[in-house]
Design a protein around this motif. Structure first.
Motif, PDB file in Angstrom:
ATOM      1  N   GLN A 179      45.893  50.620   0.991  1.00 58.09           N
ATOM      2  CA  GLN A 179      45.129  50.576  -0.250  1.00 58.09           C
ATOM      3  C   GLN A 179      44.143  49.412  -0.198  1.00 58.09           C
ATOM      4  OE1 GLN A 179      47.696  50.447  -3.692  1.00 58.09           O
ATOM      5  NE2 GLN A 179      48.850  52.253  -3.087  1.00 58.09           N
ATOM      6  N   PRO A 180      42.976  49.569  -0.821  1.00 61.78           N
ATOM      7  CA  PRO A 180      41.999  48.478  -0.818  1.00 61.78           C
ATOM      8  C   PRO A 180      42.437  47.326  -1.719  1.00 61.78           C
ATOM      9  CG  PRO A 180      41.241  50.287  -2.206  1.00 61.78           C
ATOM     10  CD  PRO A 180      42.478  50.772  -1.521  1.00 61.78           C
ATOM     11  N   TRP A 181      41.907  46.154  -1.445  1.00 62.98           N
ATOM     12  CA  TRP A 181      42.235  44.969  -2.249  1.00 62.98           C
ATOM     13  C   TRP A 181      41.074  43.989  -2.167  1.00 62.98           C
ATOM     14  CZ3 TRP A 181      45.069  43.332  -6.009  1.00 62.98           C
ATOM     15  CH2 TRP A 181      45.295  41.974  -6.218  1.00 62.98           C
ATOM     16  N   ASP A 182      40.524  43.609  -3.320  1.00 62.80           N
ATOM     17  CA  ASP A 182      39.419  42.656  -3.333  1.00 62.80           C
ATOM     18  C   ASP A 182      39.817  41.325  -3.948  1.00 62.80           C
ATOM     19  OD1 ASP A 182      39.658  43.332  -5.974  1.00 62.80           O
ATOM     20  OD2 ASP A 182      37.617  44.104  -6.216  1.00 62.80           O
ATOM     21  N   GLY A 183      41.135  41.105  -4.075  1.00 66.49           N
ATOM     22  CA  GLY A 183      41.634  39.849  -4.627  1.00 66.49           C
ATOM     23  C   GLY A 183      41.975  38.845  -3.540  1.00 66.49           C
ATOM     24  N   ALA A 184      42.802  37.877  -3.902  1.00 69.53           N
ATOM     25  CA  ALA A 184      43.180  36.802  -2.987  1.00 69.53           C
ATOM     26  C   ALA A 184      44.050  37.336  -1.855  1.00 69.53           C
ATOM     27  CB  ALA A 184      43.919  35.711  -3.736  1.00 69.53           C
ATOM     28  N   THR A 185      43.966  36.672  -0.712  1.00 65.45           N
ATOM     29  CA  THR A 185      44.830  36.973   0.425  1.00 65.45           C
ATOM     30  C   THR A 185      45.417  35.660   0.934  1.00 65.45           C
ATOM     31  OG1 THR A 185      42.958  36.845   1.947  1.00 65.45           O
ATOM     32  CG2 THR A 185      43.528  39.022   1.108  1.00 65.45           C
ATOM     33  N   GLY A 186      46.521  35.770   1.655  1.00 63.52           N
ATOM     34  CA  GLY A 186      47.151  34.578   2.201  1.00 63.52           C
ATOM     35  C   GLY A 186      48.309  34.102   1.346  1.00 63.52           C
ATOM     36  N   ALA A 187      49.102  33.228   1.914  1.00 67.94           N
ATOM     37  CA  ALA A 187      50.308  32.732   1.255  1.00 67.94           C
ATOM     38  C   ALA A 187      49.965  31.736   0.147  1.00 67.94           C
ATOM     39  CB  ALA A 187      51.217  32.067   2.286  1.00 67.94           C
ATOM     40  N   ILE A 188      50.887  31.596  -0.780  1.00 67.01           N
ATOM     41  CA  ILE A 188      50.778  30.569  -1.818  1.00 67.01           C
ATOM     42  C   ILE A 188      51.055  29.223  -1.163  1.00 67.01           C
ATOM     43  CG2 ILE A 188      51.753  29.708  -3.978  1.00 67.01           C
ATOM     44  CD1 ILE A 188      52.501  32.663  -4.598  1.00 67.01           C
ATOM     45  N   ASP A 189      50.082  28.328  -1.191  1.00 66.99           N
ATOM     46  CA  ASP A 189      50.225  27.066  -0.473  1.00 66.99           C
ATOM     47  C   ASP A 189      50.098  25.860  -1.395  1.00 66.99           C
ATOM     48  OD1 ASP A 189      47.525  26.940  -1.040  1.00 66.99           O
ATOM     49  OD2 ASP A 189      46.873  27.286   1.023  1.00 66.99           O
ATOM     50  N   SER A 190      50.229  24.684  -0.792  1.00 69.50           N
ATOM     51  CA  SER A 190      50.221  23.436  -1.557  1.00 69.50           C
ATOM     52  C   SER A 190      48.892  23.232  -2.277  1.00 69.50           C
ATOM     53  CB  SER A 190      50.507  22.266  -0.622  1.00 69.50           C
ATOM     54  OG  SER A 190      50.537  21.042  -1.332  1.00 69.50           O
ATOM     55  N   ALA A 191      47.788  23.593  -1.627  1.00 65.70           N
ATOM     56  CA  ALA A 191      46.473  23.389  -2.243  1.00 65.70           C
ATOM     57  C   ALA A 191      46.338  24.188  -3.532  1.00 65.70           C
ATOM     58  CB  ALA A 191      45.376  23.772  -1.253  1.00 65.70           C
ATOM     59  N   LEU A 192      46.776  25.452  -3.509  1.00 64.70           N
ATOM     60  CA  LEU A 192      46.702  26.284  -4.701  1.00 64.70           C
ATOM     61  C   LEU A 192      47.612  25.748  -5.798  1.00 64.70           C
ATOM     62  CD1 LEU A 192      45.801  28.797  -6.252  1.00 64.70           C
ATOM     63  CD2 LEU A 192      47.582  30.099  -5.043  1.00 64.70           C
ATOM     64  N   LEU A 193      48.832  25.364  -5.422  1.00 65.24           N
ATOM     65  CA  LEU A 193      49.774  24.840  -6.409  1.00 65.24           C
ATOM     66  C   LEU A 193      49.262  23.548  -7.027  1.00 65.24           C
ATOM     67  CD1 LEU A 193      53.092  25.548  -4.482  1.00 65.24           C
ATOM     68  CD2 LEU A 193      52.262  26.739  -6.521  1.00 65.24           C
ATOM     69  N   GLN A 194      48.654  22.691  -6.223  1.00 67.23           N
ATOM     70  CA  GLN A 194      48.109  21.445  -6.738  1.00 67.23           C
ATOM     71  C   GLN A 194      46.964  21.714  -7.702  1.00 67.23           C
ATOM     72  OE1 GLN A 194      49.256  18.037  -5.898  1.00 67.23           O
ATOM     73  NE2 GLN A 194      48.211  17.997  -7.875  1.00 67.23           N
ATOM     74  N   LYS A 195      46.110  22.650  -7.370  1.00 67.68           N
ATOM     75  CA  LYS A 195      44.987  23.000  -8.233  1.00 67.68           C
ATOM     76  C   LYS A 195      45.478  23.498  -9.580  1.00 67.68           C
ATOM     77  CE  LYS A 195      40.891  25.980  -8.401  1.00 67.68           C
ATOM     78  NZ  LYS A 195      40.106  27.010  -7.667  1.00 67.68           N
ATOM     79  N   ILE A 196      46.510  24.344  -9.562  1.00 73.42           N
ATOM     80  CA  ILE A 196      47.054  24.881 -10.811  1.00 73.42           C
ATOM     81  C   ILE A 196      47.717  23.776 -11.621  1.00 73.42           C
ATOM     82  CG2 ILE A 196      48.857  26.382 -11.746  1.00 73.42           C
ATOM     83  CD1 ILE A 196      48.168  28.311  -9.452  1.00 73.42           C
ATOM     84  N   ALA A 197      48.515  22.940 -10.959  1.00 73.09           N
ATOM     85  CA  ALA A 197      49.217  21.864 -11.655  1.00 73.09           C
ATOM     86  C   ALA A 197      48.243  20.897 -12.313  1.00 73.09           C
ATOM     87  CB  ALA A 197      50.127  21.115 -10.681  1.00 73.09           C
ATOM     88  N   ASN A 198      47.140  20.601 -11.643  1.00 70.20           N
ATOM     89  CA  ASN A 198      46.159  19.662 -12.188  1.00 70.20           C
ATOM     90  C   ASN A 198      45.449  20.205 -13.425  1.00 70.20           C
ATOM     91  OD1 ASN A 198      46.720  17.800 -10.203  1.00 70.20           O
ATOM     92  ND2 ASN A 198      45.004  18.375  -8.888  1.00 70.20           N
ATOM     93  N   GLY A 199      45.435  21.516 -13.578  1.00 67.53           N
ATOM     94  CA  GLY A 199      44.736  22.111 -14.704  1.00 67.53           C
ATOM     95  C   GLY A 199      45.617  22.408 -15.902  1.00 67.53           C
ATOM     96  N   LEU A 200      46.890  22.035 -15.816  1.00 67.77           N
ATOM     97  CA  LEU A 200      47.833  22.349 -16.889  1.00 67.77           C
ATOM     98  C   LEU A 200      48.515  21.084 -17.401  1.00 67.77           C
ATOM     99  CD1 LEU A 200      49.531  25.495 -15.301  1.00 67.77           C
ATOM    100  CD2 LEU A 200      47.815  25.496 -17.136  1.00 67.77           C
ATOM    101  N   ASP A 201      48.999  21.166 -18.631  1.00 64.58           N
ATOM    102  CA  ASP A 201      49.673  20.036 -19.260  1.00 64.58           C
ATOM    103  C   ASP A 201      51.174  20.113 -19.001  1.00 64.58           C
ATOM    104  OD1 ASP A 201      50.359  17.868 -20.798  1.00 64.58           O
ATOM    105  OD2 ASP A 201      50.130  18.902 -22.722  1.00 64.58           O
ATOM    106  N   ALA A 202      51.664  19.260 -18.090  1.00 68.66           N
ATOM    107  CA  ALA A 202      53.096  19.131 -17.802  1.00 68.66           C
ATOM    108  C   ALA A 202      53.773  20.474 -17.547  1.00 68.66           C
ATOM    109  CB  ALA A 202      53.810  18.398 -18.945  1.00 68.66           C
ATOM    110  N   PRO A 203      53.283  21.257 -16.575  1.00 67.99           N
ATOM    111  CA  PRO A 203      53.860  22.590 -16.353  1.00 67.99           C
ATOM    112  C   PRO A 203      55.266  22.536 -15.772  1.00 67.99           C
ATOM    113  CG  PRO A 203      52.346  22.058 -14.588  1.00 67.99           C
ATOM    114  CD  PRO A 203      52.218  20.952 -15.600  1.00 67.99           C
ATOM    115  N   ILE A 204      56.024  23.575 -16.071  1.00 70.27           N
ATOM    116  CA  ILE A 204      57.329  23.803 -15.450  1.00 70.27           C
ATOM    117  C   ILE A 204      57.172  25.025 -14.551  1.00 70.27           C
ATOM    118  CG2 ILE A 204      59.739  24.437 -15.832  1.00 70.27           C
ATOM    119  CD1 ILE A 204      59.691  22.809 -18.370  1.00 70.27           C
ATOM    120  N   PHE A 205      57.683  24.939 -13.328  1.00 74.32           N
ATOM    121  CA  PHE A 205      57.518  25.981 -12.325  1.00 74.32           C
ATOM    122  C   PHE A 205      58.798  26.801 -12.202  1.00 74.32           C
ATOM    123  CE2 PHE A 205      54.278  22.940 -11.448  1.00 74.32           C
ATOM    124  CZ  PHE A 205      53.236  23.628 -10.851  1.00 74.32           C
TER     125      PHE A 205
END
Length: 239
Positions: free
Chosen positions: A179-205
């Motif tokens: 099936q086609p896919w035009d979204g993100a590819t690759g594993a969830i990594d530290s860079a992505l997690l850091q980017k998300i954490a920096n944009g949120l107020d005291a997140p719980i994972f």
């Protein structure tokens, strides 16, 4: 004490994954993210792995059915489950489990799901949308291929309709996708997690999926600088 439930229907929700819809007993309550044991007919007194299995509840508390979804592996329990016809009565034991959303709604939640680990988060995001929650939610959903991603279309619709929910779906094996896919590819990594954490107020994972993935992501979260007290997880053995 177990509770009888009737199988209403079974529906494929991804390649190799089926959702089983059951009647909801009167007065049955649970928290989004909790699980139940499903017990094969006539096996309520048997605690063996071939007769019962724990499943997170996919449906939200306001819905009038109980829905469970699973990869259809070649195990005695899964083979027996696949052969059950609508109208069959099974036994339910539960609810149980502590992978439930924290009570401080001002703190964001980041859900990280691998494959069938999406099931507890389905109940949470359905409930959030139904209750018009304003709590910020981010769902990271990793699969090998689009055809493996259970409930992906529904999640995309929920994210579009419920502004506090952000969906980031990623595929890790598009070389073998049909099936086609035009979204993100690759594993969830530290860079992505850091980017998300920096944009949120005291997140719980919250992390849910196969044990190797859960262990790896907990290590990645720790390496990213996330306090272990802000990480909750559930491992899906045998799925």
């Amino acid at each position: 004490m177990t509770i009888p439930v009737q199988l209403l229907r079974s529906v494929p929700v991804a390649q190799g994954t089926t959702a089983f819809h059951f009647s909801k007993p009167a007065g049955f309550g649970f928290k989004p993210g909790q699980a139940c044991d499903l017990i094969l007919p006539g096996q309520a007194q048997n605690n063996g792995a071939d007769t019962r299995h724990a499943f997170s509840i996919v449906s939200a508390p306001h819905e009038d059915e109980l829905v469970f979804a699973t990869r259809m592996r070649d195990s005695p329990f899964k083979r027996a489950l696949a052969q059950l016809q609508p109208g069959t009565t099974m036994e339910l034991d539960g609810p149980f489990g502590s992978l439930t959303l924290h009570k401080k709604a001002e703190r964001a939640a980041v859900f990280i799901a691998g494959g069938i680990g999406i099931t507890p988060f389905m109940s949470m995001v359905r409930h959030a949308a139904h209750s018009h929650s304003t709590q910020p939610l981010v769902l990271l959903y990793s699969n090998r291929r689009p055809e493996d991603a259970a409930f992906l279309t529904e999640l995309q619709a929920l994210a579009a309709a419920h502004a506090p929910l952000r969906l980031i779906a990623t595929m890790t094996d598009m070389a073998h996708a049909t099936q086609p896919w035009d979204g993100a590819t690759g594993a969830i990594d530290s860079a992505l997690l850091q980017k998300i954490a920096n944009g949120l107020d005291a997140p719980i994972f919250y992390v849910s999926g196969p044990p190797p993935m859960v262990a790896a992501l907990r290590d990645t979260l720790e390496a990213t600088g996330i306090d272990e007290d802000d990480v909750r997880s559930e491992e899906f053995y045998g799925y």
